[in-house]
Motif scaffolding. Structure first.
Motif, PDB file in Angstrom:
ATOM      1  N   PHE A  93       3.356 -37.529  22.506  1.00 42.47           N
ATOM      2  CA  PHE A  93       4.747 -37.498  22.935  1.00 42.47           C
ATOM      3  C   PHE A  93       5.334 -36.095  22.767  1.00 42.47           C
ATOM      4  N   ASN A  94       6.134 -35.677  23.757  1.00 41.70           N
ATOM      5  CA  ASN A  94       6.834 -34.396  23.689  1.00 41.70           C
ATOM      6  C   ASN A  94       8.173 -34.492  22.970  1.00 41.70           C
ATOM      7  N   PHE A  95       8.753 -35.687  22.958  1.00 41.03           N
ATOM      8  CA  PHE A  95      10.085 -35.875  22.380  1.00 41.03           C
ATOM      9  C   PHE A  95      10.064 -37.164  21.558  1.00 41.03           C
ATOM     10  N   ILE A  96      10.312 -37.045  20.245  1.00 43.20           N
ATOM     11  CA  ILE A  96      10.258 -38.183  19.332  1.00 43.20           C
ATOM     12  C   ILE A  96      11.611 -38.318  18.637  1.00 43.20           C
ATOM     13  N   VAL A  97      12.304 -39.433  18.870  1.00 43.27           N
ATOM     14  CA  VAL A  97      13.603 -39.697  18.247  1.00 43.27           C
ATOM     15  C   VAL A  97      13.403 -40.727  17.148  1.00 43.27           C
ATOM     16  N   ILE A  98      13.885 -40.411  15.947  1.00 44.35           N
ATOM     17  CA  ILE A  98      13.682 -41.290  14.789  1.00 44.35           C
ATOM     18  C   ILE A  98      15.036 -41.567  14.135  1.00 44.35           C
ATOM     19  N   ASP A  99      15.349 -42.843  13.996  1.00 44.80           N
ATOM     20  CA  ASP A  99      16.582 -43.261  13.324  1.00 44.80           C
ATOM     21  C   ASP A  99      16.204 -44.231  12.210  1.00 44.80           C
ATOM     22  N   PRO A 100      15.782 -43.709  11.052  1.00 42.01           N
ATOM     23  CA  PRO A 100      15.256 -44.573   9.984  1.00 42.01           C
ATOM     24  C   PRO A 100      16.349 -45.439   9.359  1.00 42.01           C
ATOM     25  N   PRO A 101      15.959 -46.587   8.818  1.00 40.53           N
ATOM     26  CA  PRO A 101      16.921 -47.423   8.071  1.00 40.53           C
ATOM     27  C   PRO A 101      17.086 -46.893   6.648  1.00 40.53           C
ATOM     28  N   TRP A 102      17.756 -45.729   6.538  1.00 40.46           N
ATOM     29  CA  TRP A 102      17.949 -45.113   5.227  1.00 40.46           C
ATOM     30  C   TRP A 102      18.681 -46.068   4.288  1.00 40.46           C
ATOM     31  N   GLU A 103      18.376 -45.949   3.019  1.00 36.33           N
ATOM     32  CA  GLU A 103      19.124 -46.706   2.021  1.00 36.33           C
ATOM     33  C   GLU A 103      20.555 -46.176   1.957  1.00 36.33           C
ATOM     34  N   ASN A 104      21.538 -47.044   2.141  1.00 31.27           N
ATOM     35  CA  ASN A 104      22.939 -46.639   1.996  1.00 31.27           C
ATOM     36  C   ASN A 104      23.777 -47.874   1.694  1.00 31.27           C
ATOM     37  N   GLY A 105      24.854 -47.644   0.969  1.00 31.14           N
ATOM     38  CA  GLY A 105      25.691 -48.742   0.512  1.00 31.14           C
ATOM     39  C   GLY A 105      26.341 -49.520   1.632  1.00 31.14           C
ATOM     40  N   SER A 106      26.763 -48.830   2.692  1.00 32.99           N
ATOM     41  CA  SER A 106      27.460 -49.498   3.786  1.00 32.99           C
ATOM     42  C   SER A 106      26.559 -50.512   4.486  1.00 32.99           C
ATOM     43  N   ALA A 107      25.312 -50.120   4.762  1.00 28.74           N
ATOM     44  CA  ALA A 107      24.380 -51.033   5.431  1.00 28.74           C
ATOM     45  C   ALA A 107      24.089 -52.247   4.564  1.00 28.74           C
ATOM     46  N   CYS A 108      23.979 -52.034   3.256  1.00 31.95           N
ATOM     47  CA  CYS A 108      23.704 -53.153   2.354  1.00 31.95           C
ATOM     48  C   CYS A 108      24.892 -54.104   2.268  1.00 31.95           C
ATOM     49  N   GLN A 109      26.106 -53.547   2.187  1.00 29.30           N
ATOM     50  CA  GLN A 109      27.292 -54.383   2.080  1.00 29.30           C
ATOM     51  C   GLN A 109      27.501 -55.226   3.324  1.00 29.30           C
ATOM     52  N   LYS A 110      27.276 -54.625   4.499  1.00 30.41           N
ATOM     53  CA  LYS A 110      27.496 -55.345   5.747  1.00 30.41           C
ATOM     54  C   LYS A 110      26.288 -56.174   6.159  1.00 30.41           C
ATOM     55  N   ALA A 111      25.150 -55.977   5.487  1.00 29.04           N
ATOM     56  CA  ALA A 111      23.929 -56.744   5.763  1.00 29.04           C
ATOM     57  C   ALA A 111      23.582 -56.705   7.249  1.00 29.04           C
ATOM     58  N   VAL A 112      23.749 -55.528   7.867  1.00 29.55           N
ATOM     59  CA  VAL A 112      23.459 -55.388   9.290  1.00 29.55           C
ATOM     60  C   VAL A 112      21.959 -55.319   9.524  1.00 29.55           C
ATOM     61  N   TYR A 113      21.253 -54.588   8.678  1.00 25.74           N
ATOM     62  CA  TYR A 113      19.816 -54.471   8.803  1.00 25.74           C
ATOM     63  C   TYR A 113      19.230 -54.140   7.427  1.00 25.74           C
ATOM     64  N   PRO A 114      17.972 -54.497   7.176  1.00 25.30           N
ATOM     65  CA  PRO A 114      17.345 -54.149   5.900  1.00 25.30           C
ATOM     66  C   PRO A 114      17.020 -52.663   5.850  1.00 25.30           C
ATOM     67  N   THR A 115      17.137 -52.074   4.680  1.00 18.30           N
ATOM     68  CA  THR A 115      16.839 -50.657   4.500  1.00 18.30           C
ATOM     69  C   THR A 115      15.522 -50.493   3.752  1.00 18.30           C
ATOM     70  N   LEU A 116      15.027 -49.250   3.731  1.00 21.96           N
ATOM     71  CA  LEU A 116      13.762 -48.946   3.058  1.00 21.96           C
ATOM     72  C   LEU A 116      13.931 -47.714   2.169  1.00 21.96           C
ATOM     73  N   PRO A 117      13.193 -47.644   1.065  1.00 26.15           N
ATOM     74  CA  PRO A 117      13.216 -46.432   0.228  1.00 26.15           C
ATOM     75  C   PRO A 117      12.690 -45.234   1.012  1.00 26.15           C
ATOM     76  N   ASN A 118      13.160 -44.060   0.672  1.00 24.30           N
ATOM     77  CA  ASN A 118      12.788 -42.850   1.411  1.00 24.30           C
ATOM     78  C   ASN A 118      11.288 -42.615   1.466  1.00 24.30           C
ATOM     79  N   ARG A 119      10.587 -42.952   0.405  1.00 24.98           N
ATOM     80  CA  ARG A 119       9.155 -42.629   0.343  1.00 24.98           C
ATOM     81  C   ARG A 119       8.350 -43.327   1.440  1.00 24.98           C
TER      82      ARG A 119
END
Length: 382
Positions: free
Chosen positions: A230-256
């Motif tokens: 691929f020439n162009f790779i877009v990545i939007d990881p499910p970073w750990e953050n308080g807002s996502a956890c509070q709203k339970a929109v999607y599960p997050t993952l540790p950075n590692r």
């Protein structure tokens, strides 16, 4: 009507230049609709977020700010910031000036401001989102996931037999059924294709594909030869953050976990531009610069910003709030597999401190980047 406005109505991209910095306003609905041939995205469906600040929301924010201030008073003096906090404040102050200039240039584009309220309106009245809408992440975690199938309904009766899946009877076209999870599903035709899964219908744009999976299966996307990468790779990881956890929109993952993404193996032998969305946490920024990008083979990068505005042109929040700032960061890096002269790398022409301005859609939905950051003849793959 100016040429810039005519171009915007056609492409969804409005370019502003102010004080040497580059500012681009995007209308995601127009940009996405360029990917369709028979269907279109309704503004009312894309802009599903409410932009009105309710009294309850203001009260909640006030309580949260008060709690944070009380906690800080109990733990340390207000000016006693740790190294990470001081770095975050410094980085914000460096960005503040050109973000304000970008917003000012945006507000001074009178013709564009006149169009803003119309962007979020729809000519078709659509029903509100159903409570039964599919949650693909949750479904993928069930034991039945390998059994789920999706049907692609092609209008062409004479479709070639190399599309994968299995065929159903003649229904005025060709219906091909695929395994939904851990499988690359493609629409290699030149028109949109309707897909059906559990009585819900979806649209797959022309010349596009998708792979519904998790990190354990991502290596199935690695091509056998880098010339097919691929020439162009877009990545939007499910970073750990308080807002996502509070709203339970999607599960997050540790950075590692993201260290093991085979981004370098996905890159084309001629090089690949990597676009990484990230939050404003200083700790995350240090992790990306010192660990994540080196693990992915990204050696150099530039920083851009996504500034979020309401239909009236105002920012969606106060610029100087420590939490919930009205902008996100976009890191644009380059993977150079051939060790070419870095001065000739394509990403160098992007410049620094570019600002994307747009009205945000649903929670965590990012604006499309393909038509903005790649050559005009390139086509966005959804």
């Amino acid at each position: 009507m100016s040429d810039e406005v005519r171009s915007f109505l056609d492409t969804g991209i409005y370019r502003l230049v102010r004080d040497g910095s580059k500012v681009v306003f995007l209308d995601p609905v127009r940009i996405i609709n360029h990917s369709y041939t028979r269907f279109w995205v309704s503004p009312s469906a894309y802009y599903s977020r409410s932009f009105e600040t309710t009294t309850a929301a203001l009260k909640t924010d006030a309580v949260e700010d008060s709690r944070i201030l009380k906690k800080r008073k109990r733990t340390r003096a207000p000016r006693d910031l740790n190294e990470s906090e001081r770095a975050a404040v410094k980085r914000h102050q460096e960005a503040r000036t050109f973000l304000l200039n970008a917003h000012k240039a945006f507000l001074e584009a009178a013709e564009l401001q006149a169009l803003l309220p119309e962007l979020v309106k729809s000519e078709v009245s659509l029903p509100t989102r159903r409570a039964s809408e599919q949650k693909f992440i949750q479904l993928g975690s069930l034991w039945q996931a390998p059994l789920y199938e999706i049907s692609l309904c092609f209008r062409n009766k004479n479709l070639s037999d190399d599309t994968g899946g299995y065929r159903l009877g003649d229904h005025g076209g060709t219906i091909i059924v695929h395994q939904l999870y851990n499988n690359l599903i493609c629409n290699e035709t030149n028109e949109d294709v309707e897909a059906e899964f559990q009585s819900n219908r979806y649209i797959l744009p022309s010349r596009s594909c998708f792979h519904m999976s998790d990190l354990q299966q991502v290596r199935n996307l690695v091509p056998a030869h880098s010339k097919d990468g691929f020439n162009f790779i877009v990545i939007d990881p499910p970073w750990e953050n308080g807002s996502a956890c509070q709203k339970a929109v999607y599960p997050t993952l540790p950075n590692r976990y993201f260290l093991y993404l085979p981004v370098k193996e996905l890159a084309h032998e001629g090089g690949a531009l990597v676009a990484l969305w990230m939050t404003n946490r200083e700790k995350l920024r240090i992790f990306v610069e010192n660990e994540l990008f080196p693990a992915w083979g990204v050696t150099k990068f530039v920083l851009s910003y996504w500034l979020k505005v309401k239909p009236d042109g105002s920012l969606i929040g106060e610029l100087d709030l420590f939490h919930h700032r009205p902008y996100e960061c976009l890191l644009l890096g380059y993977i150079n597999l051939q060790n070419d002269d870095s001065r000739a790398m394509p990403f160098e022409y992007l410049g620094i401190n570019q600002v994307i301005v747009s009205i945000p859609g649903d929670y965590s939905r990012k604006p499309p980047l393909g038509r903005s950051y790649t050559r005009p003849q390139a086509r966005k793959v959804h």
